[in-house]
Motif scaffolding. Structure first.
Motif, PDB file in Angstrom:
ATOM      1  N   ILE A   1       0.837  -1.206   0.000  1.00  0.00           N
ATOM      2  CA  ILE A   1       0.000   0.000   0.000  1.00  0.00           C
ATOM      3  C   ILE A   1       0.868   1.251   0.000  1.00  0.00           C
ATOM      4  O   ILE A   1       1.737   1.426   0.848  1.00  0.00           O
ATOM      5  N   THR A   2       0.660   2.085  -1.011  1.00  0.00           N
ATOM      6  CA  THR A   2       1.348   3.370  -1.084  1.00  0.00           C
ATOM      7  C   THR A   2       0.567   4.410  -0.279  1.00  0.00           C
ATOM      8  O   THR A   2      -0.568   4.180   0.123  1.00  0.00           O
ATOM      9  N   GLY A   3       1.205   5.543  -0.062  1.00  0.00           N
ATOM     10  CA  GLY A   3       0.616   6.520   0.840  1.00  0.00           C
ATOM     11  C   GLY A   3      -0.340   7.492   0.206  1.00  0.00           C
ATOM     12  O   GLY A   3      -1.455   7.703   0.678  1.00  0.00           O
ATOM     13  N   ASP A   4       0.073   8.105  -0.876  1.00  0.00           N
ATOM     14  CA  ASP A   4      -0.657   9.298  -1.295  1.00  0.00           C
ATOM     15  C   ASP A   4      -0.684   9.462  -2.813  1.00  0.00           C
ATOM     16  O   ASP A   4      -0.702  10.582  -3.325  1.00  0.00           O
ATOM     17  N   LEU A   5      -0.687   8.362  -3.535  1.00  0.00           N
ATOM     18  CA  LEU A   5      -0.669   8.467  -4.995  1.00  0.00           C
ATOM     19  C   LEU A   5      -2.048   8.768  -5.569  1.00  0.00           C
ATOM     20  O   LEU A   5      -2.161   9.340  -6.650  1.00  0.00           O
TER      21      LEU A   5
ATOM     22  N   LEU B   1      -5.693  -4.474  11.335  1.00  0.00           N
ATOM     23  CA  LEU B   1      -5.762  -5.706  10.548  1.00  0.00           C
ATOM     24  C   LEU B   1      -4.544  -6.601  10.809  1.00  0.00           C
ATOM     25  O   LEU B   1      -4.644  -7.832  10.750  1.00  0.00           O
ATOM     26  N   LEU B   2      -3.404  -5.989  11.079  1.00  0.00           N
ATOM     27  CA  LEU B   2      -2.228  -6.769  11.459  1.00  0.00           C
ATOM     28  C   LEU B   2      -2.406  -7.393  12.843  1.00  0.00           C
ATOM     29  O   LEU B   2      -2.066  -8.553  13.062  1.00  0.00           O
ATOM     30  N   LYS B   3      -2.959  -6.617  13.763  1.00  0.00           N
ATOM     31  CA  LYS B   3      -3.136  -7.109  15.131  1.00  0.00           C
ATOM     32  C   LYS B   3      -4.094  -8.296  15.194  1.00  0.00           C
ATOM     33  O   LYS B   3      -3.892  -9.228  15.980  1.00  0.00           O
ATOM     34  N   ASP B   4      -5.156  -8.251  14.370  1.00  0.00           N
ATOM     35  CA  ASP B   4      -6.105  -9.377  14.431  1.00  0.00           C
ATOM     36  C   ASP B   4      -5.761 -10.483  13.431  1.00  0.00           C
ATOM     37  O   ASP B   4      -6.540 -11.396  13.207  1.00  0.00           O
ATOM     38  N   LYS B   5      -4.568 -10.363  12.816  1.00  0.00           N
ATOM     39  CA  LYS B   5      -4.025 -11.392  11.897  1.00  0.00           C
ATOM     40  C   LYS B   5      -4.797 -11.506  10.583  1.00  0.00           C
ATOM     41  O   LYS B   5      -4.637 -12.496   9.856  1.00  0.00           O
ATOM     42  N   THR B   6      -5.637 -10.514  10.274  1.00  0.00           N
ATOM     43  CA  THR B   6      -6.239 -10.484   8.938  1.00  0.00           C
ATOM     44  C   THR B   6      -5.140 -10.288   7.898  1.00  0.00           C
ATOM     45  O   THR B   6      -5.196 -10.830   6.792  1.00  0.00           O
ATOM     46  N   LEU B   7      -4.148  -9.493   8.266  1.00  0.00           N
ATOM     47  CA  LEU B   7      -2.943  -9.324   7.457  1.00  0.00           C
ATOM     48  C   LEU B   7      -1.755  -9.818   8.279  1.00  0.00           C
ATOM     49  O   LEU B   7      -1.716  -9.637   9.496  1.00  0.00           O
ATOM     50  N   ASN B   8      -0.779 -10.422   7.595  1.00  0.00           N
ATOM     51  CA  ASN B   8       0.409 -10.901   8.307  1.00  0.00           C
ATOM     52  C   ASN B   8       1.690 -10.189   7.884  1.00  0.00           C
ATOM     53  O   ASN B   8       2.615 -10.075   8.676  1.00  0.00           O
ATOM     54  N   ARG B   9       1.754  -9.738   6.638  1.00  0.00           N
ATOM     55  CA  ARG B   9       2.926  -8.968   6.220  1.00  0.00           C
ATOM     56  C   ARG B   9       2.486  -7.897   5.221  1.00  0.00           C
ATOM     57  O   ARG B   9       1.793  -8.184   4.250  1.00  0.00           O
ATOM     58  N   VAL B  10       2.896  -6.656   5.506  1.00  0.00           N
ATOM     59  CA  VAL B  10       2.490  -5.501   4.704  1.00  0.00           C
ATOM     60  C   VAL B  10       3.717  -4.703   4.304  1.00  0.00           C
ATOM     61  O   VAL B  10       4.653  -4.546   5.097  1.00  0.00           O
ATOM     62  N   LEU B  11       3.712  -4.199   3.089  1.00  0.00           N
ATOM     63  CA  LEU B  11       4.725  -3.233   2.661  1.00  0.00           C
ATOM     64  C   LEU B  11       4.040  -1.876   2.572  1.00  0.00           C
ATOM     65  O   LEU B  11       3.157  -1.659   1.736  1.00  0.00           O
ATOM     66  N   LEU B  12       4.442  -0.965   3.474  1.00  0.00           N
ATOM     67  CA  LEU B  12       3.892   0.396   3.493  1.00  0.00           C
ATOM     68  C   LEU B  12       4.898   1.332   2.841  1.00  0.00           C
ATOM     69  O   LEU B  12       6.052   1.407   3.277  1.00  0.00           O
TER      70      LEU B  12
ATOM     71  N   GLY C   1      10.009  13.665  -6.454  1.00  0.00           N
ATOM     72  CA  GLY C   1       9.264  12.763  -5.580  1.00  0.00           C
ATOM     73  C   GLY C   1      10.198  11.900  -4.758  1.00  0.00           C
ATOM     74  O   GLY C   1      11.366  11.700  -5.101  1.00  0.00           O
ATOM     75  N   ILE C   2       9.676  11.381  -3.659  1.00  0.00           N
ATOM     76  CA  ILE C   2      10.419  10.470  -2.782  1.00  0.00           C
ATOM     77  C   ILE C   2       9.440   9.437  -2.243  1.00  0.00           C
ATOM     78  O   ILE C   2       8.245   9.727  -2.085  1.00  0.00           O
ATOM     79  N   ALA C   3       9.929   8.239  -1.976  1.00  0.00           N
ATOM     80  CA  ALA C   3       9.076   7.193  -1.385  1.00  0.00           C
ATOM     81  C   ALA C   3       9.932   6.315  -0.484  1.00  0.00           C
ATOM     82  O   ALA C   3      10.977   5.818  -0.918  1.00  0.00           O
ATOM     83  N   HIS C   4       9.513   6.165   0.755  1.00  0.00           N
ATOM     84  CA  HIS C   4      10.198   5.306   1.713  1.00  0.00           C
ATOM     85  C   HIS C   4       9.302   4.122   2.051  1.00  0.00           C
ATOM     86  O   HIS C   4       8.077   4.288   2.186  1.00  0.00           O
ATOM     87  N   ALA C   5       9.903   2.947   2.214  1.00  0.00           N
ATOM     88  CA  ALA C   5       9.115   1.731   2.451  1.00  0.00           C
ATOM     89  C   ALA C   5       9.561   1.016   3.715  1.00  0.00           C
ATOM     90  O   ALA C   5      10.755   0.985   4.035  1.00  0.00           O
ATOM     91  N   VAL C   6       8.585   0.461   4.422  1.00  0.00           N
ATOM     92  CA  VAL C   6       8.872  -0.397   5.579  1.00  0.00           C
ATOM     93  C   VAL C   6       8.061  -1.679   5.464  1.00  0.00           C
ATOM     94  O   VAL C   6       6.893  -1.663   5.067  1.00  0.00           O
ATOM     95  N   THR C   7       8.703  -2.788   5.798  1.00  0.00           N
ATOM     96  CA  THR C   7       8.002  -4.074   5.898  1.00  0.00           C
ATOM     97  C   THR C   7       7.526  -4.238   7.336  1.00  0.00           C
ATOM     98  O   THR C   7       8.326  -4.137   8.277  1.00  0.00           O
ATOM     99  N   ILE C   8       6.237  -4.490   7.478  1.00  0.00           N
ATOM    100  CA  ILE C   8       5.651  -4.679   8.804  1.00  0.00           C
ATOM    101  C   ILE C   8       5.033  -6.075   8.835  1.00  0.00           C
ATOM    102  O   ILE C   8       4.186  -6.404   8.001  1.00  0.00           O
ATOM    103  N   SER C   9       5.491  -6.883   9.786  1.00  0.00           N
ATOM    104  CA  SER C   9       5.134  -8.287   9.774  1.00  0.00           C
ATOM    105  C   SER C   9       4.779  -8.769  11.189  1.00  0.00           C
ATOM    106  O   SER C   9       5.270  -8.239  12.180  1.00  0.00           O
ATOM    107  N   ASN C  10       3.951  -9.803  11.249  1.00  0.00           N
ATOM    108  CA  ASN C  10       3.610 -10.397  12.534  1.00  0.00           C
ATOM    109  C   ASN C  10       4.689 -11.364  13.027  1.00  0.00           C
ATOM    110  O   ASN C  10       4.596 -11.882  14.142  1.00  0.00           O
TER     111      ASN C  10
END
Length: 339
Positions: free
Chosen positions: A233-237, A296-307, A327-336
């Motif tokens: 998921i991107t932020g503001d496109l 959604l991550l907390k309730d395990k609906t999602l397990n790994r997201v790229l923000l 333009g600039i774009a920074h990414a973080v992997t957020i995982s359970n």
């Protein structure tokens, strides 16, 4: 020796920090959108009891930071850093929001990429052993952004179809060296990419090449496959920028279409709410992540997201001098999991 660096632009964190709490605040328009049930607090009006929109923006950011700390069952004295930023000149929303907190503060400016930037730098601080608790936060406000970057609302200017609606909102996340997740496991730092776009009413087109560049590099650096993610998921496109970014990414050999969306698309019902190309602003990815994705991550609906938060690095001065919009774009992997 940079033992945690992988590839050209990515860091794999050896001691991934846990996001132990978040808090999100949005304005009335955002609170009337598809994600309303996920936000922690919805304003009744755009002033929140303040005399100006700028004071309102600073207040909602301060409130989001305080409530995220409270939700983490921490005292403000336990928090070692606040990393925050916004869109206004000299990042006044953030600096004024933290002036009474007594917490060491890094003021950040990455335009609308600031939420992922704060999460990136905050994760590195904790992974490096420099802190146990810190807050990453960001805000924006439709009226303050219009006044600074485009036209005062009093003029009643028409907005072209390519324009996006700056989100009135704030999000704050508490990161900890301990916790049960979700964890920030990877950080991919973006490069400044300039496609030559000069239209300040088409931010999506200006930011899309940077978003595509960071996402492609993330896959090259990490070796992750597309099915390793539940959501990208991107932020503001917005609608236009997402389409452009997706085209670039597909041409590079990565078909992410089944799991790819944008915070600026998700936060509004574009047709019913007349937001044209969708949402934007620092508060867009901040409130959507802290209010929607985190749950959604907390309730395990999602397990790994790229923000991937995306930013347009222009100012009124650069635009008036005929400059293009980098333009600039920074990414973080957020995982359970910590993998």
């Amino acid at each position: 020796m940079a033992v945690k660096k992988i590839g050209k632009q990515t860091v794999r964190l050896k001691n991934p920090p846990s996001i132990i709490s978040t808090y999100s605040i949005v304005g009335p328009k955002e609170g009337d959108g598809p994600l309303k049930e996920y936000f922690d607090f919805i304003l009744q009006d755009d002033l929140c009891g303040q005399k100006t929109w700028e004071k309102c923006e600073s207040k909602i950011l301060e409130d989001a930071i305080k409530m995220a700390i409270k939700n983490a069952q921490l005292s403000e004295k336990k928090v070692e850093y606040v990393l925050a930023g916004d869109l206004l000149n000299q990042i006044i929303s953030s600096s004024f929001a933290v002036r009474n907190l007594g917490i060491p503060y890094f003021g950040l400016y990455g335009a609308c990429s600031t939420m992922a930037e704060s999460l990136s730098l905050g994760s590195m601080l904790i992974d490096g052993g420099y802190a146990d608790y810190l807050v990453c936060a960001t805000s924006s406000h439709f009226c303050t952004a219009e006044r600074q970057f485009r036209f005062p609302l009093e003029l009643g200017n028409q907005r072209p179809p390519t324009s996006q609606w700056t989100v009135t909102g704030a999000g704050a996340a508490v990161l900890s060296s301990n916790g049960l997740g979700p964890y920030i496991t990877h950080v991919t730092t973006g490069k400044v990419v300039d496609a030559g776009i000069k239209d300040v009413n088409n931010m999506g087109a200006a930011m899309a090449p940077a978003a595509a560049d960071t996402i492609i590099q993330h896959f090259k650096d990490t070796g992750y496959r597309i099915d390793d993610y539940d959501l990208i998921i991107t932020g503001d496109l917005g609608i236009i920028g997402k389409e452009i970014a997706e085209e670039f990414i597909t041409k590079a050999g990565y078909d992410i279409s089944k799991i790819f969306t944008d915070c600026g698309i998700e936060i509004f019902d574009n047709e019913r709410q007349d937001t044209h190309a969708g949402g934007s602003g620092c508060g867009c990815s901040a409130s959507v992540f802290c209010g929607y994705i985190y749950k959604l991550l907390k309730d395990k609906t999602l397990n790994r997201v790229l923000l991937i938060s995306t930013g347009a690095l222009h100012s009124t001065t650069s635009s008036q001098q005929g400059e293009s919009i980098p333009g600039i774009a920074h990414a973080v992997t957020i995982s359970n999991t910590k993998e």
